[in-house]
Design an enzyme around this catalytic site. Structure first.
Site, short mmCIF file in Angstrom:
data_model
loop_
_atom_site.label_atom_id
_atom_site.label_comp_id
_atom_site.label_asym_id
_atom_site.label_seq_id
_atom_site.Cartn_x
_atom_site.Cartn_y
_atom_site.Cartn_z
N ASP A 10 0.87 -1.17 0.00
CA ASP A 10 0.00 0.00 0.00
C ASP A 10 0.92 1.23 0.00
O ASP A 10 2.10 1.12 0.37
CB ASP A 10 -0.86 -0.05 1.26
CG ASP A 10 -1.65 1.19 1.48
OD1 ASP A 10 -2.39 1.58 0.57
OD2 ASP A 10 -1.50 1.81 2.56
N ASP A 12 -0.11 5.09 0.86
CA ASP A 12 -0.37 6.04 1.96
C ASP A 12 -0.38 5.31 3.29
O ASP A 12 -1.19 4.41 3.51
CB ASP A 12 -1.75 6.71 1.76
CG ASP A 12 -1.75 7.70 0.61
OD1 ASP A 12 -0.74 8.36 0.40
OD2 ASP A 12 -2.79 7.80 -0.07
N GLY A 47 -7.45 4.10 2.85
CA GLY A 47 -7.56 3.10 1.79
C GLY A 47 -8.79 3.26 0.91
O GLY A 47 -8.90 2.64 -0.14
N ARG A 50 -11.22 8.59 -3.03
CA ARG A 50 -11.57 9.97 -2.73
C ARG A 50 -13.09 10.18 -2.72
O ARG A 50 -13.65 10.72 -1.78
CB ARG A 50 -10.93 10.87 -3.80
CG ARG A 50 -10.68 12.27 -3.36
CD ARG A 50 -10.05 13.05 -4.50
NE ARG A 50 -8.78 12.51 -4.95
CZ ARG A 50 -8.17 12.86 -6.07
NH1 ARG A 50 -8.72 13.77 -6.86
NH2 ARG A 50 -7.02 12.32 -6.42
N SER A 117 -4.81 5.56 -4.25
CA SER A 117 -4.59 6.99 -4.52
C SER A 117 -4.31 7.32 -5.98
O SER A 117 -3.42 6.74 -6.61
CB SER A 117 -3.42 7.50 -3.67
OG SER A 117 -3.15 8.85 -4.01
N ASN A 119 -3.08 10.07 -6.66
CA ASN A 119 -1.86 10.89 -6.56
C ASN A 119 -0.60 10.04 -6.47
O ASN A 119 0.50 10.58 -6.24
CB ASN A 119 -1.95 11.80 -5.33
CG ASN A 119 -3.00 12.89 -5.49
OD1 ASN A 119 -2.91 13.71 -6.40
ND2 ASN A 119 -4.01 12.89 -4.63
N ASP A 171 -1.93 -0.50 5.92
CA ASP A 171 -2.15 0.22 7.19
C ASP A 171 -3.63 0.46 7.46
O ASP A 171 -3.98 1.06 8.48
CB ASP A 171 -1.45 1.58 7.17
CG ASP A 171 -2.15 2.57 6.25
OD1 ASP A 171 -2.52 2.16 5.12
OD2 ASP A 171 -2.35 3.72 6.65
P1 B16 Z 1 -6.35 10.21 -3.54
P2 B16 Z 1 -3.69 3.99 -0.06
C1 B16 Z 1 -5.59 5.87 -0.13
O1 B16 Z 1 -4.29 5.46 -0.42
C2 B16 Z 1 -5.64 6.66 1.16
O2 B16 Z 1 -5.39 5.82 2.26
C3 B16 Z 1 -7.00 7.28 1.34
O3 B16 Z 1 -7.03 8.08 2.51
C4 B16 Z 1 -7.33 8.13 0.11
O4 B16 Z 1 -8.65 8.67 0.19
C5 B16 Z 1 -7.22 7.27 -1.15
O5 B16 Z 1 -5.92 6.70 -1.22
C6 B16 Z 1 -7.45 8.08 -2.39
O6 B16 Z 1 -6.38 9.01 -2.50
O7 B16 Z 1 -7.35 11.21 -3.09
O8 B16 Z 1 -4.91 10.68 -3.45
O9 B16 Z 1 -6.68 9.63 -4.89
O10 B16 Z 1 -3.65 3.93 1.43
O11 B16 Z 1 -4.57 2.96 -0.72
O12 B16 Z 1 -2.30 4.05 -0.67
MG MG Z 2 -2.90 3.15 3.24
#
Ligand code: B16
Ligand code: MG
Length: 225
Positions: A10, A12, A47, A50, A117, A119, A171
Site C-alpha cells: 500500500d 499512503d 484506503g 476519494r 490513490s 496521486n 495500514d
Molecule cells: P487520492 P492507499 C488511499 O491510499 C488513502 O489511504 C485514502 O485516505 C485516500 O482517500 C485514497 O488513497 C485516495 O487518495 O485522493 O490521493 O486519490 O492507502 O490505498 O495508498
Molecule cells: Mg494506506
C-alpha cells in the site's frame, strides 16, 4: 521455508506518511459541513477512494449532496492535499521501507504498489521511489475501491503471480480486508487493535526480515521483534 514471489505495498501510511495530510484536508471539508470529524473517523477512510471517502463523510452527518456537489468537495479536498504533498521529499519515506525493498530485491522477491490513490505517481516521484517498483497499480487504474480486492488482484496479475504467492502490506482496515478477500496474506502496519484482521501486525518496517517473511508465508510460528 520459502519466500513469497512478491510483496505488494500500500502507499499512503505504508511507504509514506501521508495520513496526516489526508486528515487535515478531509477535516477542512467536514468542518465546512459542521460534521464532527476526528482521527477515529479518519481511520475508516484510510484506503478508501476519494469519492467514496466524501460519501462516507456526508453519511456521518446525514447530509445529502448532488453528485456534482460531491465532486466539487473532493476537488477542493484534493487541492488542499496536493498543496501539502507537493512539499514531500525522500525524508518522508517511512522507517525501514528503503531497507526492506532492498532486502526483497536481494532475495529476488518482486515489489509492487497497490494503492487507492490517484496521486500515486506524484507522491512516488516526490520521494524518489518512482523507479523502485516492478508494477504500480493505483486509483487511476481501478474501478472498485478497497475493501474490494481489485487493486491487489490487478497487481498480482501484472506481476504474473497467483494471489497466494503475494504478501500485502497495509495500514488500513479496508486494505487488510481487500488483501484477505483477494486470497493474500497480509502484514498490517500500525496498531494491532485496529488491524486485527491481518495475519500479523508490525509497528513499522524496521521489524521485518527475511526469516519473518518466510515464516509468515509458510505458516510457521512467528517470532515478532
Ligand atoms: P487520492 P492507499 C488511499 O491510499 C488513502 O489511504 C485514502 O485516505 C485516500 O482517500 C485514497 O488513497 C485516495 O487518495 O485522493 O490521493 O486519490 O492507502 O490505498 O495508498
Ligand atoms: Mg494506506
Amino acid at each position: 521455508m520459502s519466500l513469497p514471489k512478491a510483496c505488494i505495498f500500500d502507499l499512503d501510511g505504508v511507504i509514506v506518511d501521508t495520513v496526516p495530510a489526508h486528515f487535515v484536508a478531509w477535516k477542512a471539508m467536514a468542518d465546512e459541513l459542521n460534521i464532527p470529524f476526528t482521527e477515529e473517523e479518519n481511520e475508516h477512510l484510510k484506503g478508501v477512494s476519494r469519492i467514496d471517502s466524501m460519501k462516507r463523510i456526508l453519511a456521518m452527518g446525514n447530509i445529502e449532496k448532488s453528485e456534482q456537489e460531491i465532486i466539487d468537495y473532493t476537488t477542493r479536498k484534493n487541492e488542499i492535499y496536493v498543496e501539502i504533498i507537493s512539499k514531500m521529499t525522500p525524508s518522508d519515506i517511512l522507517p525501514g521501507v528503503v531497507e526492506f525493498i532492498d532486502l526483497l530485491r536481494q532475495h529476488n522477491v518482486a515489489v509492487a504498489i497497490g494503492s487507492s490513490s490517484k496521486n500515486t505517481p506524484t507522491i512516488l516521484k516526490a520521494v524518489g521511489l518512482d523507479q523502485a517498483f516492478d508494477v504500480i497499480v493505483d486509483g487511476n487504474q481501478v474501478t472498485y475501491s478497497k475493501p474490494d480486492p481489485e487493486v491487489f488482484l490487478k497487481g498480482a496479475n501484472q506481476l504474473d503471480f497467483a494471489p497466494a504467492e503475494c504478501i500485502v502490506l497495509e495500514d488500513a482496515i479496508s486494505g487488510v480486508e481487500a488483501a484477505k478477500r483477494g486470497g493474500m496474506k497480509c502484514i498490517g502496519v500500525g496498531d494491532a487493535k485496529v488491524l486485527g484482521a491481518a495475519d500479523v501486525v508490525i509497528s513499522d518496517m524496521t521489524e521485518l526480515n527475511i526469516d519473518f517473511l518466510k515464516a509468515l508465508y509458510t505458516n510457521e510460528e512467528l517470532h515478532q521483534a
